[in-house]
Structure formats: C-alpha cells, structure tokens
Design an enzyme around this catalytic site. Structure first.
Site: not given
Ligand code: ACO
Length: 329
Positions: A119, A256, A286
C-alpha cells in the site's frame, strides 16, 4: 544567483485518476458472505468499492490515470523522462507494468519501472522520483499508483474481501526552483510478513496448496490495525519534526485510505479536524498504491486543495512499509 535559487525541487504539475465503472456495495457483498452494510461501515467506513471489468488490467487503470495527469499538467508523453508505477498487482511478472503503461502512453524510451511496497507503493515511487528530479537528472516524471487488488481476494473470506477495491491515481512532477516536495520519509520492517501477505510467488514456488490458499491476501486485521495507527502517528511526527513545523501548519492530510478509524486516529494525533482530511475510503475501499494519488486527485479536482497549500501524504502497508511526503502543492 543565491544558493536557494539554484536548488531544484519536484513540484506537482498535474494529477489524474481512474476508477473502473463497476460499483460493488456492502449490500452486494452481504448477498454472498455473512456480513452486513452496518458491520462494514462502522468498522471500516467503507460503503462501496470499484471492481475492474473482466480483461481490464492494472496497466489499463494506470494508463487512464497517467493520461489524465499528463493532460492536467499540460505535458505530452514524449516529455516524460521517468515513469514509475507503484503496484503490488502487476499485469505480468514481467515486463513491468510501467513498461506496459509507457507503451500505451507513447512515452517509449524513458526510464520505466515498478515499485512493490504494497500500500506504500505510490509513496515510495514519489520519493524516488523526487530524488531523480532534485539530483538534476530528470525534469519531468510521471508517478502512478495502480492496483487491481480484487483479483487476488478470497471472496469467501469476510475478514479481507470487504476491504479492498481497484483504482489508480497519478501525478506529474516537474523540476522547479520553487518548493514542491519538501521532504519524504520512507520505512520498512520485514519482521512481521505473516500479518499481511500473499504467500504465493515465483521463487517460493507456485504451490498455493501448501498454504491451503490460492493467490490471495491474508491478514491479521486487528494486529495490523494497531501497528498501522502507532506507525502512522510516528511517521507524521517525523515529517513535522524534520521540517520544524507545528501541527497547525498542515492545510490538508491526505492519508492512505484503508480504514476510516485509522484515518481519524492520525487526524487526532495531528489535532486536525476531519474537515481538513481527504476521505475517499467510503467510496473506494482500500485501493492500496492507488489510494493516496486517487484521494489527492479528487481533492484537487473538487477545488478543496489549492495551489500554495501544505499537504501531508502518508501510507502504511504490507511489508510492513510506510512513509510520508510533505509538499507544497
Ligand atoms: N462482517 C461481519 N463480521 C466480520 C467481518 C465482516 N466483514 N469481518 C470480520 N468479522 C468478525 C470476525 O470474525 C470477528 O468475529 P468473532 O469475534 O466472532 O471472532 C469480529 O468480526 C471482530 O473481528 P476483528 O478482526 O477483531 O475486527 P476489527 O474491529 O479489527 O476490524 C478490520 C477488522 C476492519 C480488518 C480492521 O482490523 C482493519 O482495518 N485492519 C487494518 C487493515 C489495514 O490497514 N491494512 C493495511 C493496508 S492493506 C495492504 O497493505 C495490502
């Protein structure tokens, strides 16, 4: 000419993003697994996510986001000297997704490579491009974060499949004598790989049966959650301390987008009201490397983020990897 006037900085000249058309809502998921819209919303903040169409790959998403960023920056593909794609879901093992995107854009000839930092992939890619520009080796870079995470989910595992979505975001960085990117801080700790991983690979062997799993994300959500909150607290403090800035100096936090509760915890640490935090996790889920540049592009195009404002970008992901970028937009 003064010393500072001779310095080169990387500035964001344009942003772009792309989301696949197909929307998968929490209610859609509740038709096939034992979950509910209420559980997913209250634990994660997610309402829906996008899913790439059959045959639509990470490089397709990355290409669209990159094309839009180039257009916004007013530069052509032939101006791009460096193209980096942050991704953990490449189209192929090789060539890199960056090479595929480069050809689709018609930017052939420039340096192009992928960064796999889960990520944090976009953050790592941004930090690398910043270094190339500061060193005077590159004047225009295209940095993309793109993922098709839904391709490696176990759709029967309610602990993971509700969390992720597909998407891509991109920025064009140009060399400038005015600040842009002020600092980047990247970190990794490979000690806890089994808290968040996909155990299938090339060198480890394509033997999914060993792990009683196919190509899929495995995660100890609760433990990852705790590490993420603690680590993101530390990395935002690190960025502020390195630049001798008070918390109040930050105009926008662009975090994020993994879980709204993690985002709220970081905002609290920064003493920032949620009105100054960009949140897209409710609609995107996500999207891993796609998440920060998608949120940034949305913030720019909606008119929230204005030229001259101070932005703090941060991410945390598998590895573990994490990092921050402080920049003047
Ligand atoms: N629907 C209903 N119930 C569920 C679901 C679901 N989708 N998922 C789990 N549950 C159940 C569990 O089975 C458990 O039930 P039990 O108590 O009967 O055993 C209960 O809910 C609580 O489970 P927890 O895992 O403790 O729930 P938690 O509050 O921790 O939320 C979550 C889980 C949302 C995954 C959270 O831990 C999280 O967001 N973790 C961090 C994720 C992250 O940031 N990842 C990093 C980036 S990802 C990357 O790098 C690829």
């Amino acid at each position: 000419m003064t010393q500072s006037a001779r310095r080169i900085f990387a500035r964001i000249a344009g942003t772009g993003s792309y989301l696949p058309d197909k929307v998968l809502s929490n209610d859609d998921l509740a038709k096939t697994i034992d979950t509910s819209d209420e559980w997913i919303r209250t634990r994660t903040g997610i309402r829906e996510r996008r899913v790439a169409a059959d045959g639509q790959t990470t490089s397709d998403l990355a290409f669209e986001a990159g094309r839009r960023a180039l257009e916004a920056a007013g530069v052509t593909a032939s101006d791009v000297q460096l193209l980096i794609v942050g991704t953990t879901t490449p189209d192929l093992i090789f060539p890199s997704t960056a090479c595929l995107v480069q050809h689709k854009l018609g930017a052939n000839g420039c340096m192009a490579f992928d960064v796999n930092a889960a990520c944090s992939g976009f953050m790592y890619a941004l930090a690398i491009a910043d270094q190339f520009i500061r060193a005077g080796n590159v004047r225009t870079a295209l940095v993309i974060g793109a993922e098709t995470l839904t391709r490696m989910l176990d759709w029967s595992d309610r602990g993971t499949c509700v969390l992720f979505g597909d998407g891509a975001g991109a920025v064009v960085l140009k060399a400038d004598d005015e600040t842009g990117i002020i600092s980047t801080h990247m970190h990794a700790d490979g000690a806890h790989k089994e808290l968040l991983w996909n155990p299938v690979g090339v060198s480890a062997g394509f033997r999914p049966e060993q792990h009683n799993a196919g190509v899929r994300v495995l995660m100890s959500g609760n433990e990852v959650f705790k590490v993420a909150v603690k680590t993101l607290d530390a990395v935002v403090e690190e960025a502020l301390a390195a630049n001798d800035l008070p918390r109040s100096a930050i105009d926008w936090l662009i975090p994020h987008q993994a879980n709204l509760r993690i985002i709220q915890a970081t905002a609290k640490r920064l003493e920032m009201p949620m009105e100054r935090v960009i949140v897209t996790v409710d609609r995107h889920g996500n999207t891993s490397s796609g998440s920060v540049p998608l949120a940034l592009d949305e913030a720019v195009r909606s008119g929230k983020v204005q030229r001259g404002q101070l932005l703090l970008l941060e991410a945390f992901g598998g590895g573990f990897t994490w990092g921050s970028a402080l920049l003047r937009y």
